[in-house]
Design a protein around this motif. Sequence first.
Motif, PDB file in Angstrom:
ATOM      1  N   GLY A 279       0.815  -1.207   0.000  1.00 46.64           N
ATOM      2  CA  GLY A 279       0.000   0.000   0.000  1.00 46.64           C
ATOM      3  C   GLY A 279       0.849   1.258   0.000  1.00 46.64           C
ATOM      4  O   GLY A 279       2.002   1.270  -0.430  1.00 46.64           O
ATOM      5  N   LEU A 280       0.280   2.342   0.514  1.00 50.27           N
ATOM      6  CA  LEU A 280       0.950   3.639   0.454  1.00 50.27           C
ATOM      7  C   LEU A 280       2.109   3.746   1.446  1.00 50.27           C
ATOM      8  O   LEU A 280       3.106   4.407   1.176  1.00 50.27           O
ATOM      9  N   LEU A 281       1.992   3.093   2.603  1.00 56.34           N
ATOM     10  CA  LEU A 281       2.988   3.236   3.668  1.00 56.34           C
ATOM     11  C   LEU A 281       4.010   2.108   3.571  1.00 56.34           C
ATOM     12  O   LEU A 281       3.967   1.127   4.324  1.00 56.34           O
ATOM     13  N   ARG A 282       4.935   2.263   2.646  1.00 60.15           N
ATOM     14  CA  ARG A 282       5.927   1.214   2.420  1.00 60.15           C
ATOM     15  C   ARG A 282       7.150   1.444   3.298  1.00 60.15           C
ATOM     16  O   ARG A 282       7.679   2.557   3.382  1.00 60.15           O
ATOM     17  N   ALA A 283       7.606   0.376   3.921  1.00 59.54           N
ATOM     18  CA  ALA A 283       8.742   0.470   4.842  1.00 59.54           C
ATOM     19  C   ALA A 283      10.047   0.313   4.077  1.00 59.54           C
ATOM     20  O   ALA A 283      10.140  -0.488   3.136  1.00 59.54           O
ATOM     21  N   PRO A 284      11.094   1.042   4.474  1.00 63.59           N
ATOM     22  CA  PRO A 284      12.406   0.880   3.826  1.00 63.59           C
ATOM     23  C   PRO A 284      13.108  -0.362   4.343  1.00 63.59           C
ATOM     24  O   PRO A 284      12.733  -0.948   5.368  1.00 63.59           O
ATOM     25  N   ARG A 285      14.140  -0.758   3.648  1.00 63.20           N
ATOM     26  CA  ARG A 285      14.980  -1.861   4.099  1.00 63.20           C
ATOM     27  C   ARG A 285      16.274  -1.287   4.673  1.00 63.20           C
ATOM     28  O   ARG A 285      16.747  -0.231   4.262  1.00 63.20           O
ATOM     29  N   PHE A 286      16.819  -2.029   5.620  1.00 62.41           N
ATOM     30  CA  PHE A 286      18.102  -1.689   6.231  1.00 62.41           C
ATOM     31  C   PHE A 286      19.038  -2.859   5.971  1.00 62.41           C
ATOM     32  O   PHE A 286      18.978  -3.870   6.660  1.00 62.41           O
ATOM     33  N   GLY A 287      19.870  -2.713   4.923  1.00 67.44           N
ATOM     34  CA  GLY A 287      20.663  -3.853   4.489  1.00 67.44           C
ATOM     35  C   GLY A 287      19.730  -4.934   3.974  1.00 67.44           C
ATOM     36  O   GLY A 287      18.881  -4.694   3.117  1.00 67.44           O
ATOM     37  N   GLN A 288      19.855  -6.138   4.542  1.00 62.74           N
ATOM     38  CA  GLN A 288      19.002  -7.248   4.131  1.00 62.74           C
ATOM     39  C   GLN A 288      17.742  -7.359   4.985  1.00 62.74           C
ATOM     40  O   GLN A 288      16.964  -8.294   4.806  1.00 62.74           O
TER      41      GLN A 288
END
Length: 643
Positions: free
Chosen positions: A68-77
Amino acid sequence: MRRTLPLTQLSRSIAFPRATAADAAHLAAFWPEYRLAPAARASLLAVAEGDPPPRLPPSAGLIRYAPGLLRAPRFGQRGRPVALMPCGPLPAMLREAPLAPPPPADAAALYRAGQAAAQAARARVGGEPCLPDPGAARLRLPPRAAVLVLDPCDPSRLAAARAALASALAVAAGRPLLLARDPAARPGQPPLLRPPPGARLLNVRLSPWTLLDLAEDLHGASAEMALLAAAAGVRVAGRQLDPAPRWAALIAATRCADPFLERPWPFERALEQLAHWQAAQRENRQVAVCLGMAPWKRARIAALFAHAGGTPGFTGRPERAIALARQQGGAIAAWAGRVPEGFRARCEAEGVRLLTVEDGFIRSRGLGARFLPGAAYAVDDRGVYYDPARPSALERLLATAEFPPALLSRAAALRAAIVARGVSKYNLAGAAPPGAAPLVAAPPGRPRLLVPGQVEDDASVRLGGGPIRRNLALLRAVRAAHPEAWLVYKPHPDLEAGFRKGRLPAAALAGLADQVVTGTPLPALLPLVDAVHTLTSLSGFEALLRGVRVVTYGQPFYAGWGLTEDRAPPPRRGRPLSLDALVAGTLILFPRQVDPVTELPCPPELILERLDDPTAWKVSPLTLHRGAEGWLRGWVSRLRGLR
């Protein structure tokens, strides 16, 4: 034909067949009305949008979900969602009809949605994460002045893209015309549209919020960009969209969950977490290389500085660190105790930013001397918090930051939780000695003063101890100032564990300390004393949290703010702070925390939760020998008559 059933028609069990066990436990938090079950026995199987469907048991239904609209970022893997949207019947304006009328909502839902839209706009969260967000000023373009056309970079949408460009040209009327890649367009896809004469093409992927900074009117907006434009107050195809009904539909269609404790969350908490992670991404991307990190710390330090592009490298060679930082245009993060003399000046001469890294103030459930990685870190771009010779980032923050009421309330709640849980830096287990003897055996009427011992070669003592650098000298000074007091001496935990040198012999303590307390956690002692007298020990800060009077003989970070009695007042300070302002700056605004379970950036409140779980704190098998080493050293010290 596989069935996609409404949730109301399904029994109460769910499985995530394409997720790991840990990820499935987290995903289940988005559907709290269902119990997690093995795929073979679940009545509902859930898979991410785009994944191939699993083989369904005869009685099972299938649902799909998307970020959806609130996509979480990744931190490394590593990464975990904070919001998901079950695919299915959705309002048209949440799919690909951004100008479709939103469904009706009641007044309470509209008010909440308007507040959430404003929160997202202030924090600049929502849409494709981790894209460059320079803003209009850094692009040297006027804000909110352009007619902006979004290029989907998708050949199947060429006709719609051309129509959007024609519409923009018809209404531009002399305003700047910009063409830009849709932030959600797939990387590497070439643009479909050629800029007409006088128009400018921004052929790089930019954050949705930078694009909205530039736009007065947005054309070719996807449903996602229309939602963000409504929150930002930008017109879409000439129309000013009311954000409240659209965001009300978004909230109704979105499920949110705590990425750390696997429980449902309100929409607003998901926005807060994304804002925190976005700030961590900005900070972490600045670090090119880590210097002087012991091997047993490196996995946790890599998590501390991870970002969507990966993690920084490590080196033990200062010259190599400078070369890598210059090559990558980033900073060096160096363990403070291993920074070579003169290295900061060399970095400044080379135009390289230096960050020092040290353990934070609520570190772990065990000693760093036993090679247990911490969860909180002090990262400082000015100096280091325990060295008063130069201003540190923490000192500057405490001297200049504003502490609004909401932050002070949060600090008060955090302080209360720390006191109620008996939290300290290391959170060591321990109890009163056998028998019923009181921990502090002072005769009635005598003031009870606690003198915490410190590791004498520790940098905080060497740099911030002032004229007194030894535990014995501190005891003598306290005894001279308070001959009538009952002095309780508590050796430092590293000395008790046998990891560091400096334990005082019993003969040296005679006539100075009335009582020596070992094997007892500091929080158990603090309610029993009238004051703490210390050089620079964190014990003084922990005493302040518990309302105990503190007298400092050195220059610790918590001295000089009007909360302590300072025998050697620190330079430069003097701003009076409330206790909750000190807590807010020291435990909320300044440190960086890494969740020891998920290894994602987390708030300090989560560390308190993790301290209740011994399994969250794991010593590396490569360093288990440190426990035996400490026991042997302690045994040898006791054999020699030391305490």
